[in-house]
Design an enzyme around this catalytic site. Structure first.
Site, PDB file in Angstrom:
ATOM      1  N   ASN A   1       7.516   3.514   2.278  1.00 24.25           N
ATOM      2  CA  ASN A   1       6.801   3.853   3.508  1.00 24.25           C
ATOM      3  C   ASN A   1       6.245   5.270   3.388  1.00 24.25           C
ATOM      4  O   ASN A   1       7.002   6.234   3.342  1.00 24.25           O
ATOM      5  CB  ASN A   1       7.754   3.747   4.700  1.00 24.25           C
ATOM      6  CG  ASN A   1       7.073   4.005   6.028  1.00 24.25           C
ATOM      7  OD1 ASN A   1       5.915   4.406   6.084  1.00 24.25           O
ATOM      8  ND2 ASN A   1       7.800   3.778   7.105  1.00 24.25           N
TER       9      ASN A   1
ATOM     10  N   HIS B   1       5.150   1.975 -18.791  1.00 19.15           N
ATOM     11  CA  HIS B   1       6.519   1.477 -18.662  1.00 19.15           C
ATOM     12  C   HIS B   1       7.504   2.386 -19.398  1.00 19.15           C
ATOM     13  O   HIS B   1       8.678   2.467 -19.020  1.00 19.15           O
ATOM     14  CB  HIS B   1       6.596   0.053 -19.222  1.00 19.15           C
ATOM     15  CG  HIS B   1       7.748  -0.755 -18.715  1.00 19.15           C
ATOM     16  ND1 HIS B   1       8.954  -0.208 -18.318  1.00 19.15           N
ATOM     17  CD2 HIS B   1       7.883  -2.104 -18.538  1.00 19.15           C
ATOM     18  CE1 HIS B   1       9.780  -1.173 -17.938  1.00 19.15           C
ATOM     19  NE2 HIS B   1       9.155  -2.322 -18.054  1.00 19.15           N
TER      20      HIS B   1
END
Length: 435
Positions: A382, A165
């Site tokens: 995608n 993170h």
């Protein structure tokens, strides 16, 4: 090859290949890389899964496409190919060694539909889709990014991603994934990342101009530690559709604590209040709410576009359990709104300076931490196989964390995922049903 399984009746078996390092496709700078104080406070590993299946294309090419895209995108995001280190100031930094990110190819013995509910983190099934770096004693010994690609018999595949993170917040992670997806589809990189995090250095000398209650250590007078110790943690996901969200907003304004509120504010107030009730905290117990907000536009001037790093800030609010439980949800919503308004450029820079002086990290005793993915377009990623069929966390990094994620075709419902001791979870579930 390694086979992972469990003894709890779960039939999913995953064979993991040998992990390999994927370095940048071109030579990259070998320099120390600065991490801001906003990065220092989120030194945890985030594990996420993305499920892909194309009607037209199987998964035979998936590993090569993802590996090649990783190598090429690391040229632009070269700090990710390095390793965490400790600076002379005693803080986290990145040693840009160019070693690369870890990649593992795996195969499952079933169809992707057999994975089950990925809205339920901390499951034995999801654990098999994330590669665990064995032998690492701490986060300094782990790659900054680990990717496991698991192919299924149906022609689909799952990307299981473990990332530090301190290198990303949700917005930066989305932009990294979009850059990688552009490269995977042989498209030019639309916008390069802004890598210079030194724009968030502390001031010289540091100036602490506000009380920073996000770091406040709360005394556990309700013996929450024993509750968590003696009751098993269970994890559940709750879907709040438009109808439920509208009811919560109406409830919030009924007693005139607030005149209007957003779905996020109403849901945040409800979860804080309901969790407090479920845990059965003493009326005098101080509780704290921390919630992540995107502060990029709150700086003056705003952070540059495509800022690569943590631009989130933990807004904070305090209330006793009695205040939360004896009032309507509107009281908690008002506290959320007040905390949100408090976050300004001067407040964030004061917090950055506070950390510089104290090295304190937000205390989580008596605390609920909210993080929201509901506005992050993870569903648009995608790599050439279409948008993910499903995505979600494989684990929550802290037991105090609740995650908000958008849901449904129109993405106007919100799923809340969280963990509680089993005794408290039963009460929380009942409170949700009563809305």
């Amino acid at each position: 090859m390694e086979t992972t399984g469990d003894d709890e009746g779960n039939k999913l078996k995953v064979k993991q290949g040998e992990p390999i390092l994927v370095p940048p496709a071109e030579e990259t700078p070998r320099v120390p890389y600065f991490l801001s104080n906003l990065d220092q406070n989120v030194a945890v590993i985030i594990k996420t899964v993305f499920c892909f299946k194309s009607k037209d294309e199987g998964n035979e090419r998936a590993a090569k496409v993802i590996k090649d895209a990783l190598a090429k995108v690391l040229v632009h995001y070269y700090p990710l190919a390095g390793r965490l280190a400790i600076s002379v100031e005693g803080k986290l930094m990145v040693d840009c060694t160019g070693e690369g990110v870890l990649f593992v190819e795996a195969e499952a013995d079933c169809n992707m539909a057999d994975v089950g509910d990925i809205d339920k983190p901390e499951s034995a099934t999801l654990d098999k889709l994330i590669y665990i770096v064995r032998g690492a004693k701490n986060i300094l010994e782990m790659p900054l990014l680990v990717v496991q690609l698991t192919k299924f018999r149906c022609g689909g595949f799952v990307l299981g991603v473990a990332m530090h993170h301190c290198m990303f917040d949700g917005i930066a992670a989305i932009e990294f994934a979009k850059s990688m997806s552009e490269i995977a589809q042989n498209l030019p990189l639309s916008i390069p990342p802004f890598l210079d995090r030194s724009i968030l250095r502390s001031r010289t000398p540091p100036r602490v101009e506000f009380p920073h209650r996000e770091f406040l250590e709360i005394t556990d007078i309700s013996d929450m530690a024993t509750i968590y110790e003696h009751h098993p943690m269970v994890y559940r996901s709750f879907c709040f559709n438009l109808e439920k969200l509208d009811r919560l907003k109406r409830l919030a304004i009924e007693e005139s604590f607030v005149s209007k509120c957003t779905s996020f504010e109403a849901l945040s107030g409800f979860v804080w209040q309901a969790r407090t009730r479920a845990l059965g905290l003493r009326f005098e117990q101080q509780t704290k709410l921390l919630f992540a907000i995107d502060s990029r536009a709150r700086f003056n001037p705003p952070l540059p576009g495509r800022y690569f790093g943590n631009g989130i800030f933990l807004a904070n609010s305090l209330a006793t359990a009695g205040e939360l439980t004896k009032n309507s949800v509107g009281f908690a919503v008002k506290k959320v709104q007040e905390a949100n308004r408090m976050v300004t450029d001067s407040y964030i820079r004061s917090a950055i300076d506070y950390f510089e002086m104290t090295r304190a990290r937000p205390s989580l005793t008596g605390t609920l931490v909210l993080t929201t993915w509901s506005r992050l377009p993870f569903h648009t990623i995608n790599f050439g196989w279409g948008e993910p069929l499903h995505y979600g966390p494989a684990a929550l990094p802290e037991k105090e964390l609740a995650l908000f994620k958008s849901h449904g075709k129109e993405r106007n419902s919100i799923v809340v995922t969280m963990g509680l001791p089993d005794s408290a979870m039963a009460i929380f579930e009942q409170l949700v049903e009563e809305i």
